[in-house]
Write an enzyme that holds these catalytic residues in place. Structure first.
Site, short mmCIF file in Angstrom:
data_model
loop_
_atom_site.label_atom_id
_atom_site.label_comp_id
_atom_site.label_asym_id
_atom_site.label_seq_id
_atom_site.Cartn_x
_atom_site.Cartn_y
_atom_site.Cartn_z
N GLU A 182 -0.97 -4.92 -3.08
CA GLU A 182 -1.21 -4.96 -1.50
C GLU A 182 -1.88 -6.12 -1.22
OE1 GLU A 182 -3.55 -1.83 -0.31
OE2 GLU A 182 -3.54 -2.46 1.85
N ARG A 236 -5.84 3.20 -15.68
CA ARG A 236 -6.44 1.85 -15.14
C ARG A 236 -7.13 1.09 -16.37
NH1 ARG A 236 -7.14 0.32 -9.80
NH2 ARG A 236 -5.87 1.64 -8.56
N LYS A 289 -10.57 -4.56 -5.45
CA LYS A 289 -10.59 -5.73 -4.55
C LYS A 289 -11.66 -5.67 -3.37
CE LYS A 289 -6.11 -5.09 -4.39
NZ LYS A 289 -4.73 -5.23 -3.82
P1 ATP Z 1 -7.99 -2.53 -5.88
O1 ATP Z 1 -8.49 -1.04 -6.04
O2 ATP Z 1 -8.53 -3.56 -6.67
O3 ATP Z 1 -7.05 -2.88 -4.51
P2 ATP Z 1 -5.19 -1.38 -6.27
O4 ATP Z 1 -4.51 -0.65 -6.96
O5 ATP Z 1 -5.58 -0.93 -4.85
O6 ATP Z 1 -6.51 -2.09 -6.74
P3 ATP Z 1 -3.06 -3.00 -5.61
O7 ATP Z 1 -2.83 -4.14 -5.11
O8 ATP Z 1 -2.22 -1.77 -5.07
O9 ATP Z 1 -4.48 -2.69 -6.06
O10 ATP Z 1 -2.36 -2.76 -7.16
C1 ATP Z 1 -1.11 -3.40 -7.67
C2 ATP Z 1 -0.78 -2.80 -8.94
O11 ATP Z 1 -1.86 -3.30 -9.94
C3 ATP Z 1 -0.69 -1.28 -8.88
O12 ATP Z 1 0.63 -0.83 -9.41
C4 ATP Z 1 -1.92 -0.62 -9.57
O13 ATP Z 1 -1.76 0.39 -10.09
C5 ATP Z 1 -2.33 -1.91 -10.52
N1 ATP Z 1 -3.76 -2.15 -10.89
C6 ATP Z 1 -4.53 -2.14 -10.03
N2 ATP Z 1 -5.84 -2.25 -10.74
C7 ATP Z 1 -5.40 -1.88 -11.90
C8 ATP Z 1 -6.27 -1.92 -13.18
N3 ATP Z 1 -7.70 -1.93 -13.17
N4 ATP Z 1 -5.73 -1.56 -14.35
C9 ATP Z 1 -4.46 -1.54 -14.34
N5 ATP Z 1 -3.55 -1.48 -13.48
C10 ATP Z 1 -4.15 -1.63 -12.09
MG MG Z 2 -3.60 -0.05 -3.76
#
Ligand code: ATP
Ligand code: MG
Length: 557
Positions: free
Chosen positions: A39, A263, A273
């Site tokens: 995102e 994760r 983020k």
């Molecule tokens: P954040 O909470 O930092 O915003 P998010 O999962 O909402 O993380 P996205 O931009 O939706 O962020 O993530 C893109 C991809 O990265 C998704 O498939 C998510 O599952 C993966 N991802 C995000 N954080 C992690 C993590 N700590 N370990 C492994 N994969 C991750």
């Molecule tokens: Mg997300």
């Protein structure tokens, strides 16, 4: 680059590789398609690196491709700056996407899918407030109940949904819901919301849309449109898989499948983020690329290499249980790679002048290896003179027996140069040591030493006549506790106040003058460093990537 990544393959399969191999063996697919779906509401962090290495790694290994799909269905938090940052970071990590795609490009198609569901009597427009919807949902132990809006006719639903699209209603006035099962054990299956009204400007579609699809309605359908074979996400989406499969089944579209992995979080930092944005907005750090940030941009500026980050992701592996990885693992990976590639240079951080009273040479050039780990690393010239600087804490006036550095009457080797002996300590009026008068042994030159003198210590040094001042930023971990996000109180309470130590003037050997961006150095006995992008030729700034040894483990912190 791709070949290089392939060469990093390891022996045992992770559970996702096992699934892919079984699918290929069963002839389900000829090749696979994965996607990385960020995102664009912030910069990528080290947690995302795991997901990137996993998704791109699978398609590299088994053939096929990985799409970069921006999951930009939430207009409020998304920005083009983040899109550009994310692309740069993935490329820097060494991966090439098959297609650059945007969920927002599917808005029209998704709208058509919603119309299909309405026509199949599988979706309805609901005028309830979000509180009413939550209340009607029931609890994990109690079934929910369906309200009278679910009785609306297909024609009425089609008209209302069309009007929602046209912007006839205010935010929150209506939603479109899937008609699944209000007493499903999985709460997410209790008539999930597919569309909400949001009068907001979108970074790509502008003001064209007044309705935006929810995650559950956008993600699986986007996977299907792109013919993604293995859609890999993190564990919190396990309960969403049922909706994912239901929607694809009812729409009768390409059957993508969702798989979940845990994760990976890193200790002494944050991997969210939203929280990282707070650090930026509240100026705890200088920006998303502050070298203390766990973002890819921050790690790059800090001096981490793509190889070391990929190695880290490989080492921590892929699993089903959430796991907090010690920051020491990432630092270890950095040391492993930097030791192989970093050019050795000498920099004195806190100078003490040494005068060689018996040295009469002028313009003598010595040679020192650029990297003892690299047989092809070559050497560099080092000029020598009778005025040198050594590190102030490499001298002790009253030294204990086992002190192998310099002390009155003691001998020590200067790296790639000569053995010297301290004859006299010169002090100013207030008793501060300002200079050491030493003698050198002419027959002790490194590589051709016939002096027979055995010394235990070797010191780094610079020539006082040609060294130049640099600024050094010594970075340390940003938080004092392992898991600041879950520590008592606010995570900002745990910011490490000593995470940046600036050495305003250190003295560097001339070879560092030509240092360029992303070149890596080992300052002998000090650590690994890289040039900061904010450097100018007049004021070169070096960032410490990591110390030579793990000082945290020793301190028991
Ligand atoms: P954040 O909470 O930092 O915003 P998010 O999962 O909402 O993380 P996205 O931009 O939706 O962020 O993530 C893109 C991809 O990265 C998704 O498939 C998510 O599952 C993966 N991802 C995000 N954080 C992690 C993590 N700590 N370990 C492994 N994969 C991750
Ligand atoms: Mg997300």
């Amino acid at each position: 680059m791709t070949e290089e990544i392939k060469a990093e393959e390891k022996k045992s399969l992770n559970f996702l590789e096992e699934i892919v191999e079984a699918d290929l063996a069963a002839g389900k697919y000829q090749s696979i398609m994965t996607r990385f779906p960020p995102e664009p509401n912030g910069y990528l962090h080290i947690g995302h690196a795991s997901s990137i290495c996993l998704n791109f790694g699978l398609s590299l290994k088994y053939g096929g491709g990985t799409n970069l799909r921006f999951d930009d269905t939430n207009p409020v938090t998304e920005e083009t700056e983040y899109v550009d940052g994310i692309k740069k970071d993935i490329q820097w990590l060494g991966f090439e996407w098959a297609n650059e795609l945007y969920a927002s490009d599917y808005f029209e198609q998704l709208y058509e899918y919603a119309v299909t569901l309405i026509k199949k009597e599988l979706a309805y427009v609901d005028d309830s407030t979000s509180e009413e919807i939550a209340e009607q949902k029931g609890t994990p132990t109690q079934p929910g109940r369906r309200n009278h809006y679910a009785e609306r006719t297909v024609e009425e639903n089609l008209r209302l949904f069309e009007e929602m699209r046209q912007g006839k209603y205010r935010d929150g006035e209506k939603v479109l819901r899937a008609k699944i099962n209000m007493s499903a054990p999985n709460m997410i299956m209790r008539d999930p919301i597919l569309y909400r009204i949001k009068h907001a400007h979108h970074h790509r579609t502008g003001d064209r849309w007044a309705i935006y699809p929810m995650y559950d309605f956008a993600h699986g359908q986007s996977d299907s449109i792109e013919h993604i074979t293995h859609s890999i996400c993190t564990m919190e989406f396990v309960p969403h898989r049922e909706v994912y499969d239901w929607l694809i089944g009812k729409l009768e579209i390409y059957p993508s499948h969702q798989y979940e992995f845990a994760r990976r979080n890193l200790s002494h930092t944050l991997t969210s983020k939203r929280k990282l944005l707070q650090l930026v907005n509240e100026k705890y750090v200088s920006g998303w690329d502050d070298p203390r940030m766990p973002t890819i941009a921050g790690l790059r500026r800090r001096g981490y290499t793509p190889e070391s980050i990929r190695d880290y992701c490989e080492r921590i592996g892929v699993g089903k249980r959430d796991n907090m990885v010690d920051a020491g693992v990432l630092e270890f990976c950095a040391r492993e790679h930097l030791n192989k590639i970093a050019l050795r240079r000498m920099v004195v951080f806190d100078p003490l002048k040494v005068v060689l009273t018996n040295y009469e040479g002028t313009g003598e050039h010595l040679h020192s290896e650029n990297n003892p780990e690299d047989p092809d690393g070559g050497t560099r010239a080092l000029s020598f003179s009778n005025e040198l600087y050594i590190e102030r804490d490499d001298f002790m006036e009253e030294a204990p027996k086992k002190y192998f550095r310099l002390a009155p009457g003691k001998q020590v080797r200067l790296k790639s140069a000569y053995i010297i002996q301290c004859d006299e300590v010169v002090k100013d009026a207030s008793g501060n040591i300002i200079q050491l008068n030493c003698s050198y042994f002419a027959n002790s030159k490194s590589g051709e030493d016939t002096s027979g003198i055995h010394v235990k210590g070797t010191l780094h040094w610079v020539n006082a006549n040609d060294c130049f001042p640099i600024r050094v930023n010594e970075y340390d971990r940003l938080f004092t506790v392992e898991d600041p996000a879950n520590a008592e109180g606010d995570f900002t309470d745990y910011i490490n106040k000593d995470s940046l130590k600036i050495i305003g003037q250190a003295f560097a050997e001339p070879a560092l003058k030509t240092a360029g961006p992303e070149e890596r150095f080992q300052f002998l006995r000090k650590g690994y460093f890289t040039l900061d992008p904010g450097s100018t030729p007049e004021q070169m700034i070096f960032n410490r990537t990591v110390t030579l040894k793990d000082s945290w483990a020793k301190a028991g912190k």
